[in-house]
Design a protein around this motif. Structure first.
Motif, PDB file in Angstrom:
ATOM      1  N   VAL A   7     -56.631 -11.513  -4.343  1.00  0.00           N
ATOM      2  CA  VAL A   7     -56.485 -10.116  -4.638  1.00  0.00           C
ATOM      3  C   VAL A   7     -57.455  -9.442  -3.435  1.00  0.00           C
ATOM      4  CG1 VAL A   7     -56.514  -8.055  -5.745  1.00  0.00           C
ATOM      5  CG2 VAL A   7     -55.744 -10.162  -6.873  1.00  0.00           C
ATOM      6  N   SER A   8     -56.758  -8.684  -2.743  1.00  0.00           N
ATOM      7  CA  SER A   8     -57.589  -7.678  -1.598  1.00  0.00           C
ATOM      8  C   SER A   8     -57.699  -6.359  -1.971  1.00  0.00           C
ATOM      9  CB  SER A   8     -57.221  -7.845  -0.294  1.00  0.00           C
ATOM     10  OG  SER A   8     -58.077  -7.164   0.353  1.00  0.00           O
ATOM     11  N   SER A   9     -58.702  -5.780  -2.558  1.00  0.00           N
ATOM     12  CA  SER A   9     -58.866  -4.682  -3.347  1.00  0.00           C
ATOM     13  C   SER A   9     -58.609  -3.706  -1.938  1.00  0.00           C
ATOM     14  CB  SER A   9     -60.041  -4.187  -4.082  1.00  0.00           C
ATOM     15  OG  SER A   9     -61.450  -4.585  -3.097  1.00  0.00           O
ATOM     16  N   THR A  10     -59.452  -3.964  -0.694  1.00  0.00           N
ATOM     17  CA  THR A  10     -59.171  -2.992   0.329  1.00  0.00           C
ATOM     18  C   THR A  10     -58.300  -2.882   0.616  1.00  0.00           C
ATOM     19  OG1 THR A  10     -59.786  -4.932   1.708  1.00  0.00           O
ATOM     20  CG2 THR A  10     -61.698  -3.631   0.974  1.00  0.00           C
ATOM     21  N   GLN A  11     -57.186  -4.120   0.985  1.00  0.00           N
ATOM     22  CA  GLN A  11     -55.779  -3.757   1.234  1.00  0.00           C
ATOM     23  C   GLN A  11     -54.889  -2.949   0.252  1.00  0.00           C
ATOM     24  OE1 GLN A  11     -54.474  -4.678   4.058  1.00  0.00           O
ATOM     25  NE2 GLN A  11     -56.178  -5.949   4.885  1.00  0.00           N
ATOM     26  N   ILE A  12     -55.174  -3.169  -1.081  1.00  0.00           N
ATOM     27  CA  ILE A  12     -54.485  -2.488  -1.898  1.00  0.00           C
ATOM     28  C   ILE A  12     -54.624  -1.198  -1.959  1.00  0.00           C
ATOM     29  CG2 ILE A  12     -53.999  -2.471  -4.478  1.00  0.00           C
ATOM     30  CD1 ILE A  12     -54.591  -5.418  -4.558  1.00  0.00           C
ATOM     31  N   VAL A  13     -55.907  -0.627  -1.665  1.00  0.00           N
ATOM     32  CA  VAL A  13     -56.143   0.852  -1.841  1.00  0.00           C
ATOM     33  C   VAL A  13     -55.755   1.166  -0.490  1.00  0.00           C
ATOM     34  CG1 VAL A  13     -57.917   2.366  -1.654  1.00  0.00           C
ATOM     35  CG2 VAL A  13     -58.094   0.523  -3.556  1.00  0.00           C
ATOM     36  N   ALA A  14     -55.869   0.606   0.664  1.00  0.00           N
ATOM     37  CA  ALA A  14     -55.513   1.274   1.781  1.00  0.00           C
ATOM     38  C   ALA A  14     -53.923   1.483   1.927  1.00  0.00           C
ATOM     39  CB  ALA A  14     -55.996   0.102   3.091  1.00  0.00           C
ATOM     40  N   SER A  15     -53.167   0.618   1.357  1.00  0.00           N
ATOM     41  CA  SER A  15     -51.666   0.796   1.024  1.00  0.00           C
ATOM     42  C   SER A  15     -51.277   1.811   0.361  1.00  0.00           C
ATOM     43  CB  SER A  15     -51.354  -0.572   0.763  1.00  0.00           C
ATOM     44  OG  SER A  15     -51.393  -1.022  -0.675  1.00  0.00           O
ATOM     45  N   GLY A  16     -52.118   2.417  -0.395  1.00  0.00           N
ATOM     46  CA  GLY A  16     -51.728   3.531  -1.151  1.00  0.00           C
ATOM     47  C   GLY A  16     -51.122   3.192  -2.722  1.00  0.00           C
ATOM     48  N   LYS A  17     -51.367   1.709  -2.951  1.00  0.00           N
ATOM     49  CA  LYS A  17     -50.985   1.185  -4.245  1.00  0.00           C
ATOM     50  C   LYS A  17     -51.883   1.480  -5.389  1.00  0.00           C
ATOM     51  CE  LYS A  17     -47.924  -2.417  -2.287  1.00  0.00           C
ATOM     52  NZ  LYS A  17     -47.608  -3.511  -1.880  1.00  0.00           N
ATOM     53  N   ALA A  18     -53.162   1.824  -5.118  1.00  0.00           N
ATOM     54  CA  ALA A  18     -54.343   2.221  -5.924  1.00  0.00           C
ATOM     55  C   ALA A  18     -55.070   3.254  -5.406  1.00  0.00           C
ATOM     56  CB  ALA A  18     -54.918   1.043  -6.385  1.00  0.00           C
ATOM     57  N   ASP A  19     -55.822   3.984  -6.184  1.00  0.00           N
ATOM     58  CA  ASP A  19     -56.306   5.153  -5.770  1.00  0.00           C
ATOM     59  C   ASP A  19     -57.799   4.566  -5.272  1.00  0.00           C
ATOM     60  OD1 ASP A  19     -54.557   6.969  -6.249  1.00  0.00           O
ATOM     61  OD2 ASP A  19     -54.945   7.336  -8.174  1.00  0.00           O
ATOM     62  N   PHE A  20     -58.394   3.730  -6.015  1.00  0.00           N
ATOM     63  CA  PHE A  20     -59.789   3.135  -6.068  1.00  0.00           C
ATOM     64  C   PHE A  20     -59.899   1.722  -6.055  1.00  0.00           C
ATOM     65  CE2 PHE A  20     -59.536   7.446  -8.321  1.00  0.00           C
ATOM     66  CZ  PHE A  20     -60.264   8.147  -7.388  1.00  0.00           C
ATOM     67  N   GLY A  21     -61.102   1.185  -5.405  1.00  0.00           N
ATOM     68  CA  GLY A  21     -61.266   0.004  -5.440  1.00  0.00           C
ATOM     69  C   GLY A  21     -62.783  -0.485  -5.711  1.00  0.00           C
ATOM     70  N   ILE A  22     -63.153  -1.610  -5.815  1.00  0.00           N
ATOM     71  CA  ILE A  22     -64.414  -2.454  -5.953  1.00  0.00           C
ATOM     72  C   ILE A  22     -64.667  -3.325  -4.662  1.00  0.00           C
ATOM     73  CG2 ILE A  22     -66.378  -3.168  -7.220  1.00  0.00           C
ATOM     74  CD1 ILE A  22     -65.104  -2.168  -9.650  1.00  0.00           C
ATOM     75  N   ALA A  23     -65.722  -3.129  -3.852  1.00  0.00           N
ATOM     76  CA  ALA A  23     -65.991  -4.383  -2.681  1.00  0.00           C
ATOM     77  C   ALA A  23     -67.324  -4.037  -2.840  1.00  0.00           C
ATOM     78  CB  ALA A  23     -65.148  -4.019  -1.668  1.00  0.00           C
ATOM     79  N   ASN A  24     -68.143  -5.277  -1.913  1.00  0.00           N
ATOM     80  CA  ASN A  24     -69.249  -5.273  -1.684  1.00  0.00           C
ATOM     81  C   ASN A  24     -69.397  -4.424  -0.405  1.00  0.00           C
ATOM     82  OD1 ASN A  24     -70.553  -6.730  -3.772  1.00  0.00           O
ATOM     83  ND2 ASN A  24     -70.335  -8.686  -2.710  1.00  0.00           N
ATOM     84  N   GLY A  25     -70.801  -3.965  -0.113  1.00  0.00           N
ATOM     85  CA  GLY A  25     -70.957  -3.255   1.029  1.00  0.00           C
ATOM     86  C   GLY A  25     -70.410  -3.482   2.342  1.00  0.00           C
ATOM     87  N   ASP A  26     -71.304  -4.877   2.616  1.00  0.00           N
ATOM     88  CA  ASP A  26     -70.409  -5.561   3.700  1.00  0.00           C
ATOM     89  C   ASP A  26     -68.946  -5.576   4.010  1.00  0.00           C
ATOM     90  OD1 ASP A  26     -70.349  -7.517   1.846  1.00  0.00           O
ATOM     91  OD2 ASP A  26     -71.646  -8.804   2.762  1.00  0.00           O
ATOM     92  N   ASP A  27     -68.188  -5.867   2.839  1.00  0.00           N
ATOM     93  CA  ASP A  27     -66.929  -5.880   3.109  1.00  0.00           C
ATOM     94  C   ASP A  27     -66.148  -4.436   3.551  1.00  0.00           C
ATOM     95  OD1 ASP A  27     -66.875  -8.496   2.111  1.00  0.00           O
ATOM     96  OD2 ASP A  27     -66.829  -7.897   0.023  1.00  0.00           O
ATOM     97  N   ILE A  28     -67.030  -3.499   3.068  1.00  0.00           N
ATOM     98  CA  ILE A  28     -66.453  -2.227   3.593  1.00  0.00           C
ATOM     99  C   ILE A  28     -66.648  -1.914   4.971  1.00  0.00           C
ATOM    100  CG2 ILE A  28     -66.858   0.524   3.198  1.00  0.00           C
ATOM    101  CD1 ILE A  28     -67.276  -0.334   0.004  1.00  0.00           C
ATOM    102  N   LEU A  29     -67.975  -2.251   5.461  1.00  0.00           N
ATOM    103  CA  LEU A  29     -68.161  -2.173   6.851  1.00  0.00           C
ATOM    104  C   LEU A  29     -67.234  -2.980   7.715  1.00  0.00           C
ATOM    105  CD1 LEU A  29     -72.079  -2.310   6.575  1.00  0.00           C
ATOM    106  CD2 LEU A  29     -70.687  -0.567   7.565  1.00  0.00           C
ATOM    107  N   VAL A  30     -66.771  -4.332   7.423  1.00  0.00           N
ATOM    108  CA  VAL A  30     -65.852  -5.116   8.127  1.00  0.00           C
ATOM    109  C   VAL A  30     -64.500  -4.517   7.850  1.00  0.00           C
ATOM    110  CG1 VAL A  30     -64.906  -7.415   7.929  1.00  0.00           C
ATOM    111  CG2 VAL A  30     -67.524  -7.085   7.766  1.00  0.00           C
ATOM    112  N   ALA A  31     -64.191  -3.780   6.702  1.00  0.00           N
ATOM    113  CA  ALA A  31     -62.806  -3.154   6.878  1.00  0.00           C
ATOM    114  C   ALA A  31     -62.658  -2.154   7.439  1.00  0.00           C
ATOM    115  CB  ALA A  31     -62.745  -3.099   5.275  1.00  0.00           C
ATOM    116  N   ARG A  32     -63.819  -1.475   7.694  1.00  0.00           N
ATOM    117  CA  ARG A  32     -63.528  -0.157   8.693  1.00  0.00           C
ATOM    118  C   ARG A  32     -63.513  -0.623  10.154  1.00  0.00           C
ATOM    119  NH1 ARG A  32     -63.911   5.034   6.876  1.00  0.00           N
ATOM    120  NH2 ARG A  32     -64.687   5.493   9.112  1.00  0.00           N
ATOM    121  N   GLN A  33     -64.368  -1.709  10.263  1.00  0.00           N
ATOM    122  CA  GLN A  33     -64.105  -2.207  11.880  1.00  0.00           C
ATOM    123  C   GLN A  33     -62.638  -2.705  12.174  1.00  0.00           C
ATOM    124  OE1 GLN A  33     -67.104  -4.851  14.089  1.00  0.00           O
ATOM    125  NE2 GLN A  33     -65.807  -6.416  12.904  1.00  0.00           N
ATOM    126  N   GLU A  34     -62.173  -3.430  11.117  1.00  0.00           N
ATOM    127  CA  GLU A  34     -60.674  -3.593  11.264  1.00  0.00           C
ATOM    128  C   GLU A  34     -59.829  -2.606  11.222  1.00  0.00           C
ATOM    129  OE1 GLU A  34     -60.289  -6.601   8.348  1.00  0.00           O
ATOM    130  OE2 GLU A  34     -61.515  -8.093   9.266  1.00  0.00           O
TER     131      GLU A  34
END
Length: 351
Positions: free
Chosen positions: A100-127
């Motif tokens: 399960v990828s919380s970042t992908q699910i939230v980015a797709s609009g299927k959920a409003d909020f998610g939980i991830a570590n700080g480095d995961d959020i930085l990497v996701a934004r780079q992508e």
């Protein structure tokens, strides 16, 4: 939910018709006499006027970063105690897991909020995934390296000459190898199993201070831990995030979520054993004794540091910039972006 129907439907209709006739007759008689019919007075114990309707709750979903566990205690407390409902939210907590990828699910609009570590959020934004951190439940990560006490490990600099079960691409490990010059470590792939670690008294394994040490101690294995945050790689863990779009279009909803979640964590701090059975319902594989252990171990990670004065969820520009810089140095990130784009504390309760 199916609507229940009464058995005496015809009787009800008949009574309504008779009541209507009575009202019409009363009006006609009053008109003939030139008097206005007096309004009915409420009988004792009855309220006059129309009862106000229950406020409509807005549906919302939070994707957890793993199966339900005490690391999500504040969210379960906010559900159990009605803090989300009080904030106008009908909140659903969806478990995460290895697939399960919380970042992908939230980015797709299927959920409003998610939980991830700080480095995961930085990497996701780079992508190119436009997510933003809105609160950090853990000031320090619960991730650790676990070792056998007889191995004589004192510090991260002692790892050369040892076997380490670790995800080779883990950001914390890349940082640690560089900082402590760990060029003589035997890297072994971490699979989640503890069997090989248990059988090798010279080995270490990655894990979480809230779980694996409990399991190992139950097996009679005498272990110690090195908290990853103490290596210098001190990221925010279990960070709540949403999308840039949600912040722009529904700031009130974001604020309601954050404030109710913080209230949940404040409640869980003193009532963990009351809330843990609700977590156990979603994750029966984790028994209540282990949940008690986990809750006790995580309290300092949630409520210490800046959170001791600023409250649960707080984050600073300096901490985000530090981790971002470390990720650039080990090649995980290509370049820095303004951390003002990465996180915000505007929705946290004022202190």
């Amino acid at each position: 939910m199916a609507t229940k129907m009464t058995a005496n439907k015809r009787s009800v209709k008949k009574m309504m018709a008779l009541s209507l006739c009575a009202v019409l007759m009363t009006g006609m008689l009053a008109a003939c006499s030139g008097k206005t019919a007096a309004p009915e007075t409420a009988s004792s114990g009855e309220k006059t006027g129309t009862a106000s309707a229950e406020p409509k709750l807005e549906k919302s979903t939070l994707v957890l970063n793993w199966f339900a566990e005490p690391e999500h205690g504040g969210n379960f407390a906010a559900v159990q105690q009605g803090f989300y409902k009080d904030a106008g939210l009908d909140m659903t907590l969806t478990p995460g897991g290895p697939q399960v990828s919380s970042t992908q699910i939230v980015a797709s609009g299927k959920a409003d909020f998610g939980i991830a570590n700080g480095d995961d959020i930085l990497v996701a934004r780079q992508e190119g995934i436009p997510i933003v951190a809105i609160a950090a439940s853990f000031q320090k990560s619960p991730q650790v390296l676990i070792y056998h006490k007889e191995a004589g490990i004192q510090d991260f600099s002692n790892l050369n000459g040892h076997a380490v079960y670790v995800a080779p691409t883990a950001s914390f490990w890349l940082y640690m190898k560089s900082k402590y010059e760990l060029d003589q470590v035997k890297e072994l792939k971490y699979t989640g199993s503890l069997v090989n670690f248990v059988n090798d008294p010279n080995a270490l394994t990655q894990g979480y201070i809230t779980s694996e040490p409990y399991t190992l101690e139950k097996q009679g294995v005498n272990v110690g831990t090195l908290l990853i945050a103490d290596s210098g790689y001190n990221l925010y863990a279990n960070v709540y995030f949403t999308t840039e779009k949600m912040i722009k279009e529904h700031p009130d909803k974001v604020k309601a979520f954050v404030e109710a979640t913080v209230k949940g964590w404040d409640y869980y701090k003193s009532h963990a054993e009351e809330i843990n059975p609700a977590i156990h319902e979603q994750n029966p594989d984790m028994d209540l004794d282990m949940m008690k252990y986990s809750a006790e171990k995580e309290m300092d990670l949630v409520f210490s540091g800046d959170a001791a004065e600023q409250g649960v969820g707080t984050m600073t520009k300096e901490r985000w910039e530090e981790v971002q810089k470390q990720l650039i140095e080990v090649g995980v990130l290509k370049e820095a972006e303004p951390v003002a784009n990465v996180f915000t504390t505007e929705f946290l309760p004022a202190k």
